[in-house]
Design an enzyme around this catalytic site. Structure first.
Site, PDB file in Angstrom:
ATOM      1  N   ARG A  35       0.758   7.927  -5.424  1.00 34.93           N
ATOM      2  CA  ARG A  35       0.236   8.558  -4.041  1.00 34.93           C
ATOM      3  C   ARG A  35      -0.304  10.049  -4.269  1.00 34.93           C
ATOM      4  NH1 ARG A  35       3.588   5.775   0.998  1.00 34.93           N
ATOM      5  NH2 ARG A  35       1.780   5.957   1.940  1.00 34.93           N
ATOM      6  N   PRO A  36      -1.325  10.269  -5.144  1.00 33.72           N
ATOM      7  CA  PRO A  36      -1.823  11.694  -5.322  1.00 33.72           C
ATOM      8  C   PRO A  36      -2.498  11.871  -3.982  1.00 33.72           C
ATOM      9  CG  PRO A  36      -3.409  10.269  -6.341  1.00 33.72           C
ATOM     10  CD  PRO A  36      -2.060   9.348  -5.776  1.00 33.72           C
ATOM     11  N   MET A  37      -2.785  13.432  -3.931  1.00 34.26           N
ATOM     12  CA  MET A  37      -3.240  14.036  -2.730  1.00 34.26           C
ATOM     13  C   MET A  37      -4.743  14.767  -3.060  1.00 34.26           C
ATOM     14  SD  MET A  37      -0.401  15.783  -0.730  1.00 34.26           S
ATOM     15  CE  MET A  37      -1.549  16.341   0.640  1.00 34.26           C
ATOM     16  N   ARG A  92      12.765   3.176   9.601  1.00 32.62           N
ATOM     17  CA  ARG A  92      11.718   4.288   9.196  1.00 32.62           C
ATOM     18  C   ARG A  92      10.288   3.657  10.013  1.00 32.62           C
ATOM     19  NH1 ARG A  92       9.419   4.522   4.138  1.00 32.62           N
ATOM     20  NH2 ARG A  92       7.755   5.043   5.245  1.00 32.62           N
ATOM     21  N   ARG A 120       6.554  11.366   3.131  1.00 31.54           N
ATOM     22  CA  ARG A 120       5.607  11.572   2.763  1.00 31.54           C
ATOM     23  C   ARG A 120       4.410  12.187   3.616  1.00 31.54           C
ATOM     24  NH1 ARG A 120       1.912  11.527  -1.411  1.00 31.54           N
ATOM     25  NH2 ARG A 120      -0.167  11.078  -0.428  1.00 31.54           N
ATOM     26  N   CYS A 170       6.499   7.913  -4.321  1.00 30.17           N
ATOM     27  CA  CYS A 170       6.953   7.018  -3.576  1.00 30.17           C
ATOM     28  C   CYS A 170       7.206   5.795  -4.350  1.00 30.17           C
ATOM     29  CB  CYS A 170       5.725   6.892  -2.550  1.00 30.17           C
ATOM     30  SG  CYS A 170       5.793   5.569  -1.519  1.00 30.17           S
ATOM     31  N   VAL A 182      -4.318  -1.756  -3.111  1.00 28.99           N
ATOM     32  CA  VAL A 182      -4.444  -0.269  -2.634  1.00 28.99           C
ATOM     33  C   VAL A 182      -3.511   0.472  -3.208  1.00 28.99           C
ATOM     34  CG1 VAL A 182      -4.011   0.793  -0.332  1.00 28.99           C
ATOM     35  CG2 VAL A 182      -5.001  -1.237  -0.263  1.00 28.99           C
ATOM     36  N   LEU A 201      -7.851  13.678  -3.108  1.00 26.95           N
ATOM     37  CA  LEU A 201      -8.807  13.763  -2.022  1.00 26.95           C
ATOM     38  C   LEU A 201      -8.815  14.686  -0.832  1.00 26.95           C
ATOM     39  CD1 LEU A 201      -9.364   9.928  -2.279  1.00 26.95           C
ATOM     40  CD2 LEU A 201     -10.372  11.447  -3.679  1.00 26.95           C
ATOM     41  N   ASP A 223       0.044  -3.153   4.245  1.00 23.97           N
ATOM     42  CA  ASP A 223       1.236  -3.003   4.814  1.00 23.97           C
ATOM     43  C   ASP A 223       1.756  -4.356   5.478  1.00 23.97           C
ATOM     44  OD1 ASP A 223       1.439  -0.406   4.452  1.00 23.97           O
ATOM     45  OD2 ASP A 223       1.059   0.448   6.424  1.00 23.97           O
ATOM     46  N   LYS A 252       3.052   3.884  14.812  1.00 20.78           N
ATOM     47  CA  LYS A 252       3.809   4.823  13.865  1.00 20.78           C
ATOM     48  C   LYS A 252       2.740   5.667  13.254  1.00 20.78           C
ATOM     49  CE  LYS A 252       5.693   3.845   9.627  1.00 20.78           C
ATOM     50  NZ  LYS A 252       4.812   4.657   8.601  1.00 20.78           N
ATOM     51  N   ASN A 253       1.966   4.663  12.804  1.00 18.20           N
ATOM     52  CA  ASN A 253       0.613   5.451  11.798  1.00 18.20           C
ATOM     53  C   ASN A 253      -0.274   6.198  12.610  1.00 18.20           C
ATOM     54  OD1 ASN A 253       2.168   4.643   9.510  1.00 18.20           O
ATOM     55  ND2 ASN A 253       0.824   3.285   8.969  1.00 18.20           N
TER      56      ASN A 253
HETATM   57  C1  UD1 Z   1      -1.617   5.269   5.043  1.00 17.91           C
HETATM   58  C2  UD1 Z   1      -0.285   4.816   6.080  1.00 17.91           C
HETATM   59  C3  UD1 Z   1       0.483   3.576   4.965  1.00 17.91           C
HETATM   60  C4  UD1 Z   1      -0.815   2.430   4.605  1.00 17.91           C
HETATM   61  C5  UD1 Z   1      -1.849   3.305   3.704  1.00 17.91           C
HETATM   62  C6  UD1 Z   1      -2.910   2.333   3.307  1.00 17.91           C
HETATM   63  C7  UD1 Z   1       0.432   6.471   7.332  1.00 17.91           C
HETATM   64  C8  UD1 Z   1       1.497   7.369   7.753  1.00 17.91           C
HETATM   65  N1  UD1 Z   1       0.618   5.582   6.294  1.00 17.91           N
HETATM   66  O1  UD1 Z   1      -0.656   5.818   3.754  1.00 17.91           O
HETATM   67  O2  UD1 Z   1       1.343   2.807   5.934  1.00 17.91           O
HETATM   68  O3  UD1 Z   1       0.021   1.580   3.377  1.00 17.91           O
HETATM   69  O4  UD1 Z   1      -2.476   4.257   4.759  1.00 17.91           O
HETATM   70  O5  UD1 Z   1      -3.410   1.491   4.234  1.00 17.91           O
HETATM   71  O6  UD1 Z   1      -0.417   6.283   8.062  1.00 17.91           O
HETATM   72  N2  UD1 Z   1      -5.237   8.086  -2.825  1.00 17.91           N
HETATM   73  C9  UD1 Z   1      -5.897   8.655  -3.795  1.00 17.91           C
HETATM   74  N3  UD1 Z   1      -5.866  10.087  -3.723  1.00 17.91           N
HETATM   75  C10 UD1 Z   1      -5.795  10.731  -2.342  1.00 17.91           C
HETATM   76  C11 UD1 Z   1      -5.068   9.953  -1.376  1.00 17.91           C
HETATM   77  C12 UD1 Z   1      -5.042   8.470  -1.803  1.00 17.91           C
HETATM   78  O7  UD1 Z   1      -5.807   8.464  -5.038  1.00 17.91           O
HETATM   79  O8  UD1 Z   1      -5.731  11.793  -2.176  1.00 17.91           O
HETATM   80  C13 UD1 Z   1      -5.013   6.733  -3.287  1.00 17.91           C
HETATM   81  C14 UD1 Z   1      -3.457   6.226  -2.858  1.00 17.91           C
HETATM   82  O9  UD1 Z   1      -2.803   6.324  -4.187  1.00 17.91           O
HETATM   83  C15 UD1 Z   1      -3.696   4.868  -2.654  1.00 17.91           C
HETATM   84  C16 UD1 Z   1      -4.900   4.706  -1.739  1.00 17.91           C
HETATM   85  O10 UD1 Z   1      -5.669   5.768  -2.053  1.00 17.91           O
HETATM   86  O11 UD1 Z   1      -3.892   4.019  -3.663  1.00 17.91           O
HETATM   87  C17 UD1 Z   1      -4.647   4.553  -0.451  1.00 17.91           C
HETATM   88  O12 UD1 Z   1      -3.808   5.545   0.192  1.00 17.91           O
HETATM   89  P1  UD1 Z   1      -4.148   6.361   1.686  1.00 17.91           P
HETATM   90  O13 UD1 Z   1      -5.189   5.586   2.236  1.00 17.91           O
HETATM   91  O14 UD1 Z   1      -4.178   7.830   1.517  1.00 17.91           O
HETATM   92  O15 UD1 Z   1      -2.543   6.125   2.151  1.00 17.91           O
HETATM   93  P2  UD1 Z   1      -1.699   6.860   2.999  1.00 17.91           P
HETATM   94  O16 UD1 Z   1      -2.531   7.732   4.002  1.00 17.91           O
HETATM   95  O17 UD1 Z   1      -0.840   7.531   2.220  1.00 17.91           O
END
Ligand code: UD1
Length: 419
Positions: A121-123, A398, A92, A116, A328, A125, A306, A22-23
């Site tokens: 889960r901010p963006m 999902r 998401r 979530c 995480v 980065l 996960d 999926k990922n």
């Molecule tokens: C992806 C996976 C999810 C998995 C996660 C961690 C997909 C669709 N989903 O989610 O199943 O649990 O990786 O292995 O592939 N963070 C920030 N700022 C950002 C982005 C992330 O602070 O801009 C933090 C998040 O809050 C979290 C950590 O980084 O604490 C890891 O998140 P991230 O690796 O980005 O996970 P996803 O890509 O959302």
């Protein structure tokens, strides 16, 4: 609302084939936007999250044809239209179109995917990286708008190895002017799969799977149609292994890449599960008394977050005390309360759960709060005495293709009930 009625106590026996990841599928589908061509993607898992990504692509103007697990995605007519809140809220990971839309059109507007169940889960980065490439990002009234006359390659150092940010930035950099380097990049196998797909369409990406990914920008005319087979789902496969182990079963999983599962397999072996691996299969051949082990979730190649809920279900029946630390996501212990209803002895202290193994779990009336928590409760219920009613199993759909059908074929007794 759909629920599972689960009668525990049956040993799982037989063979299951893992589906495509999926990922890995979600970013590969998002990447189809970049080349404006007809792409053929094999081993796409038939899941709710994938259906949402298909709807997002269709909304943007792509033609998506599904032939079983093969998707044909023609992105010739994609337009940079605003993606509605309704679609964005459904998953998401639909934010993964940010990088490819910005890369191809120089503009994209999506509604904020929001929080979530497992954390905020901010963006930030994703945005910082795109800004370094010259994009102007505006966040207003729940919308994110990104614009760039022409993205320019940049040297980006991620504060932490975010999976989604690494993928979005890789995609954004494909058509940027000049070279991009992403340092402290995520190293998950899904990065390598995305790199392979991008290179098949004519991109120049290298280094995925290490912490430094380099992308040499190409022109739109350098990109062309591509055909790709998605890697097997290491999390789905891992879930089935833990399900087999908790029932003391004997299950062979085919279509897996055992190397991708090593972080999990090492912990399962430490816990006393008898596992053998071949080139493309993994077999659990029974487990005696499960032993307590400590686990700390980490980015790959650390133990995957996960798989944390599913392992907690297994360790709730271990001999001794396990400490499970979640590093995480900040809110990923929602399954603890439900496991306790089944008789598990688990205390949460900050980021850690202290799991005192008990001799038996008992079926209960439970609710799945999110995808992996739901899978963990199915696993616990397979080993429990008496029956379990598990509400809200659409969360499980999902990420797992008809989980109950796969487990029933191995000897489980699970019935899906529609309200
Ligand atoms: C992806 C996976 C999810 C998995 C996660 C961690 C997909 C669709 N989903 O989610 O199943 O649990 O990786 O292995 O592939 N963070 C920030 N700022 C950002 C982005 C992330 O602070 O801009 C933090 C998040 O809050 C979290 C950590 O980084 O604490 C890891 O998140 P991230 O690796 O980005 O996970 P996803 O890509 O959302």
């Amino acid at each position: 609302m759909q629920k599972f009625l689960i009668v525990g106590g049956n040993r799982l026996k037989g063979t299951i084939r893992a589906s495509g990841s999926k990922n890995a599928t979600l970013p590969v589908l998002a990447a189809c936007i970049l080349n404006g061509s007809k792409n053929i993607i094999h081993e796409v898992p038939i899941l709710k999250d994938v259906a949402v990504m298909k709807d997002v692509l269709t909304y943007l103007g792509a033609r998506v044809v599904c032939e079983g697990s093969t998707f044909i995605v023609d992105s010739a007519d994609v337009q940079p239209v605003e993606i509605s809140e309704d679609l964005m809220r459904r998953m998401r990971a639909s934010n993964l179109v940010l990088g490819s839309m910005l890369g191809r059109f120089g503009r994209v507007k999506i509604s904020y995917p929001g929080g979530c169940q497992i954390g905020s889960r901010p963006m930030n980065l994703h945005f910082k990286g795109m800004q370094a490439m010259g994009a102007v990002i505006k966040e207003r009234y729940g919308y994110i708008a990104a614009r760039a006359e022409k993205l320019t390659g940049a040297d980006i150092h991620l504060d932490l190895p975010s999976v989604g940010a690494t993928e979005n930035l890789m995609m954004a950099a494909v058509l940027a002017r000049g070279n991009t380097t992403i340092r402290n990049a995520a190293k998950e196998p899904e990065m390598v799969d995305l790199q392979n797909f991008l290179n098949k369409m004519g991109a120049r990406v290298k280094g995925a799977g290490t912490d430094t990914i380099k992308i040499e920008g190409v022109r739109p005319s350098d990109l062309h149609a591509a055909e790709h087979t998605v890697i097997p789902d290491r999390i789905e496969a891992g879930t089935h292994l833990v399900a087999a182990a908790i029932t003391g079963g004997e299950v062979t999983l085919t279509n897996v890449i055992p190397e991708h599962m090593e972080p999990l397999l090492a912990k399962m072996r430490e816990a006393g599960v008898d596992i053998i691996t071949g080139d493309d299969y993994v077999r659990v051949q029974g487990a005696g008394q499960i032993r307590a082990v400590d686990i700390k979730t980490m980015p790959y190649p650390g133990f995957p977050t996960d798989m944390q809920p599913q392992m907690m279900a297994l360790l709730s029946l271990a001999e001794g005390t396990s400490i499970i630390t979640e590093t995480v996501f900040e809110n990923r212990f929602k399954h603890v309360g439900e496991l306790r209803r089944m008789g598990a002895d688990i205390k949460v202290e900050g980021q850690s759960a202290i799991v005192e193994g008990v001799e038996r779990l008992s079926g209960a009336y439970l609710e799945a709060s999110d995808l992996r928590a739901g899978a963990a409760l199915v696993i616990a219920a397979l080993a429990a005495e008496n029956g379990t009613i598990l509400e809200n199993v659409t969360h499980i759909d999902r990420g797992y293709e008809r989980l109950e059908t796969k487990y029933n074929a191995l000897g489980a007794r699970i019935v899906r009930v529609h309200d």
